[in-house]
Design an enzyme around this catalytic site. Sequence first.
Site, PDB file in Angstrom:
ATOM      1  N   TYR A 143       0.866  -1.183   0.000  1.00 25.07           N
ATOM      2  CA  TYR A 143       0.000   0.000   0.000  1.00 25.07           C
ATOM      3  C   TYR A 143       0.899   1.228   0.000  1.00 25.07           C
ATOM      4  O   TYR A 143       1.827   1.318   0.810  1.00 25.07           O
ATOM      5  CB  TYR A 143      -0.897  -0.008   1.242  1.00 25.07           C
ATOM      6  CG  TYR A 143      -1.824   1.184   1.352  1.00 25.07           C
ATOM      7  CD1 TYR A 143      -2.882   1.360   0.473  1.00 25.07           C
ATOM      8  CD2 TYR A 143      -1.635   2.144   2.361  1.00 25.07           C
ATOM      9  CE1 TYR A 143      -3.744   2.448   0.581  1.00 25.07           C
ATOM     10  CE2 TYR A 143      -2.495   3.233   2.472  1.00 25.07           C
ATOM     11  CZ  TYR A 143      -3.549   3.380   1.589  1.00 25.07           C
ATOM     12  OH  TYR A 143      -4.398   4.456   1.699  1.00 25.07           O
ATOM     13  N   ASP A 238       9.354   2.890  -0.183  1.00 25.04           N
ATOM     14  CA  ASP A 238       8.301   3.529   0.610  1.00 25.04           C
ATOM     15  C   ASP A 238       8.572   3.176   2.065  1.00 25.04           C
ATOM     16  O   ASP A 238       8.254   2.082   2.531  1.00 25.04           O
ATOM     17  CB  ASP A 238       6.935   3.015   0.141  1.00 25.04           C
ATOM     18  CG  ASP A 238       5.794   3.572   0.990  1.00 25.04           C
ATOM     19  OD1 ASP A 238       6.075   4.203   2.016  1.00 25.04           O
ATOM     20  OD2 ASP A 238       4.630   3.361   0.606  1.00 25.04           O
ATOM     21  N   LYS A 266       4.146   9.035   8.956  1.00 25.65           N
ATOM     22  CA  LYS A 266       4.018   8.502  10.315  1.00 25.65           C
ATOM     23  C   LYS A 266       5.008   9.114  11.323  1.00 25.65           C
ATOM     24  O   LYS A 266       4.805  10.221  11.764  1.00 25.65           O
ATOM     25  CB  LYS A 266       4.093   6.977  10.291  1.00 25.65           C
ATOM     26  CG  LYS A 266       2.996   6.396   9.355  1.00 25.65           C
ATOM     27  CD  LYS A 266       2.811   4.934   9.507  1.00 25.65           C
ATOM     28  CE  LYS A 266       1.923   4.353   8.420  1.00 25.65           C
ATOM     29  NZ  LYS A 266       0.510   4.309   8.700  1.00 25.65           N
TER      30      LYS A 266
HETATM   31  N1  PLP Z   1       2.819   4.006   2.406  1.00 26.82           N
HETATM   32  C1  PLP Z   1       2.735   3.073   3.377  1.00 26.82           C
HETATM   33  C2  PLP Z   1       3.743   1.971   3.418  1.00 26.82           C
HETATM   34  C3  PLP Z   1       1.713   3.146   4.318  1.00 26.82           C
HETATM   35  O1  PLP Z   1       1.635   2.195   5.260  1.00 26.82           O
HETATM   36  C4  PLP Z   1       0.792   4.207   4.257  1.00 26.82           C
HETATM   37  C5  PLP Z   1      -0.295   4.296   5.236  1.00 26.82           C
HETATM   38  O2  PLP Z   1      -0.502   3.472   6.074  1.00 26.82           O
HETATM   39  C6  PLP Z   1       0.922   5.150   3.245  1.00 26.82           C
HETATM   40  C7  PLP Z   1       1.948   5.025   2.328  1.00 26.82           C
HETATM   41  C8  PLP Z   1      -0.027   6.304   3.151  1.00 26.82           C
HETATM   42  O3  PLP Z   1       0.198   7.182   4.215  1.00 26.82           O
HETATM   43  P1  PLP Z   1      -0.971   8.170   4.712  1.00 26.82           P
HETATM   44  O4  PLP Z   1      -2.011   7.308   5.353  1.00 26.82           O
HETATM   45  O5  PLP Z   1      -0.262   9.072   5.679  1.00 26.82           O
HETATM   46  O6  PLP Z   1      -1.470   8.887   3.526  1.00 26.82           O
END
Ligand code: PLP
Length: 427
Positions: A143, A238, A266
Amino acid sequence: MYENSRKQFERAKLSIPGGVNSPVRAFKSVGGTPIFIKSAEGAYLFDEDGNKYIDYINSWGPMIMGHAYQPVTDAVHEQMKGSFSFGTPTSLETEMAELIKEMVPNIDLIRMVNSGTEACMSALRVARGYTGNNKFIKFDGCYHGHADAFLVNAGSGVATLEIQHVPGVTSAVAQDTLTAAYNNIEEVQELIAANKNEIAAIIIEPVGGNMGCIPPAPGFLQELRKVCDSENIVLIFDEVMTGFRLAAGGAQELYGVQADLVTFGKIIGGGLPVGAYGGRREIMECVAPAGKVYQAGTLSGNPLAMRAGYTLLNILNDGPDIYKELERTASSLQSRLQQAFSSAKFPVTINRVGSMMSIHFTNNQVNDYESAKSTDTEMFNKYFHHCLQNGIYLPPSAFESWFISTAITQKEIDKTVEVTKAFANLC
Ligand code: PLP
């Protein structure tokens, strides 16, 4: 036990889609009513009915030092006195950028945004602008936020809600998203061969966290690095989950592999809404106003969020022992839970990397989205509710990682083990 949460949920559903502002909060797959949290401190959440829970999600990662961590709350209070949004540059943003460059390998330039979604979406745009190519490869079950291009075979809430195709994502957008199985380098090589000189980027969660916790197979990240080098593809890690959690320098440091671009979220905001993307100078210089790849934000680099994040990152940077402590706590939790489940009639696999962990009810190795989907999610739902009723808050989905904070001590582990033993003997 949950009367006030039930009332709050009914009320919320009248004004908010599904009663929640982010889908995984809704308990859709585990069933029951989402718990409305009123406050939190250290290792504990307190709900609207006066129940107390050991917290194993920690706001899905940011609260690495536990809730209401005083150095961060003090810093935010202090910052508030001088107003908290100017729409102008501040020296705090530069200090934050310098600190991140010091902590994380291979970051020459970094841009602040407001969420992990924004960070990933922007990094992909930059990779496309830099290479002139449109297609990119992502991995099933990973994700990267909710931007259109990433909502193909996505993990997290998309997996939890079993959404095969997201209405609103056009086929024109989706056709540029190529997907491979996590940990499968052959599939990546086949996609590259079939789309020669058309691929801008490979984006990956270096430790999968959105289909449960899935470690990279030995050598897999190194193989991705090699293939990106030989094909002039931008490698994007990511690190929204893994950044500043697995090590001060994130997964890049832990696995000794350097990406071209890295995204954060985060922990970088210490619990306030922040994201960031950065990497090699040559690529990041494409970002406006240095270059022509446009990306902007009214609240980007917001002083409150910067102060919270800067304070937390400084503490993590000064304390290598924090990561050792997290490793000790998480490894003790893992081995004692494994033992607690030993009397159970059902199989259990516990995956863990540092302070990210997840429990899968299966005999098999869980190393990609297919194997995560084939686990006994009904058993997970039972375990989730058994824990909840006994004062333990787990992620409300088998496809999410647990996040362990430094506020978790032997006392909380003892209780989690005791509750788990009772579950193992019950089922
Ligand atoms: N990338 C990863 C690996 C994530 O776990 C998340 C959210 O949980 C995101 C991107 C997206 O972040 P946000 O919820 O702050 O938009």
